[in-house]
Design an enzyme around this catalytic site. Structure first.
Site, short mmCIF file in Angstrom:
data_model
loop_
_atom_site.label_atom_id
_atom_site.label_comp_id
_atom_site.label_asym_id
_atom_site.label_seq_id
_atom_site.Cartn_x
_atom_site.Cartn_y
_atom_site.Cartn_z
N CYS A 27 42.57 41.14 69.71
CA CYS A 27 43.82 41.69 70.23
C CYS A 27 44.82 42.04 69.13
CB CYS A 27 44.46 40.73 71.23
SG CYS A 27 44.71 39.05 70.62
N HIS A 83 47.29 35.33 72.25
CA HIS A 83 47.17 36.70 72.73
C HIS A 83 48.26 37.52 72.04
CE1 HIS A 83 45.82 39.96 75.12
NE2 HIS A 83 46.91 40.06 75.86
N ASP A 100 49.75 46.09 77.03
CA ASP A 100 48.75 45.03 76.92
C ASP A 100 47.39 45.62 77.26
OD1 ASP A 100 47.11 42.82 76.97
OD2 ASP A 100 48.33 41.67 78.37
#
Length: 226
Positions: A27, A83, A100
């Site tokens: 991520c 994250h 996201d």
């Protein structure tokens, strides 16, 4: 073209998420490339000053988020060690949107919608799952962040998850890996929201914000920019 003005409703601004680079389990690199693309195509300011990279983690490296594609549950609940998302500020009306790449929510989503649906602050969590947010101004992130992907190899050097097809990110000063500095999040940086809203523009690692102050923090960054 400047930053989009219709940030309040998920239906008014939508992008084909498949046009953005995404590698599962990476991520931080996904968001790095996301920021650069938003700047290049004119969705964000050319220098990225309206973008903030947000690392979500805690001391225990256990943070629950809902509506995550990696989940096998109907509500999309996933427990991440950390994250990373991108928050974009709209200077015209002080609204913010979340990008996201791992979420099933609209892409992008208004910050208020993302907080209520993905973070769910009203949901009573065990203390060890309380989330903290390291907010880094994108110009600083793009300049200083580096990763050689060592965290994704096991003890004998095999990949835990296959890496992106791109070269690893190297910082402007030649640093090859400092991801641990970004995901090491123990406590919030300051009790003063005003101080944090100023410091986020100058600090290499940004500032750490608690869950209950997140939305107000971004409202204050808008006032600082003004």
């Amino acid at each position: 073209m400047g930053s989009p003005s219709n940030l309040g409703s998920p239906s008014k601004l939508a992008f084909d998420i498949s046009t953005f680079d995404h590698t599962p389990s990476y991520c931080e690199e996904n968001v790095y490339r996301l920021c650069k693309k938003l700047m290049t195509i004119g969705v964000a300011d050319a220098d990225g000053k309206d973008l903030f990279v947000v690392f979500i983690s805690n001391k225990n490296k256990q943070v629950p988020l809902w509506h995550q594609k990696a989940s096998k549950r109907g509500d999309g609940l996933t427990l991440w060690d950390y994250h990373v998302i991108c928050v974009q500020q709209n200077g015209e009306d002080n609204t913010h949107q979340v990008w996201d790449l791992d979420s099933s929510l609209p892409f992008p989503s208004p910050l208020t919608h993302y907080v209520s649906e993905a973070i769910r602050p009203s949901f009573q969590l065990y203390h060890g799952y309380q989330r903290l947010f390291r907010v880094v101004h994108a110009p600083n992130f793009l300049r200083f962040f580096a990763t050689d992907r060592r965290h994704m190899k096991d003890s004998v050097g095999n990949w835990i998850s296959q890496p992106p097809p791109f070269e690893p990110v190297v910082a402007e000063d030649g640093t090859v890996h400092n991801l641990d500095e970004y995901i090491q999040i123990i406590s919030s940086s300051s009790d003063s929201d005003d101080f944090s809203a100023i410091a986020v523009h100058t600090e290499k690692l940004g500032v750490v914000v608690s869950e209950d102050k997140l939305e107000n923090f971004f409202s204050l960054t808008y006032l600082v920019d003004r």
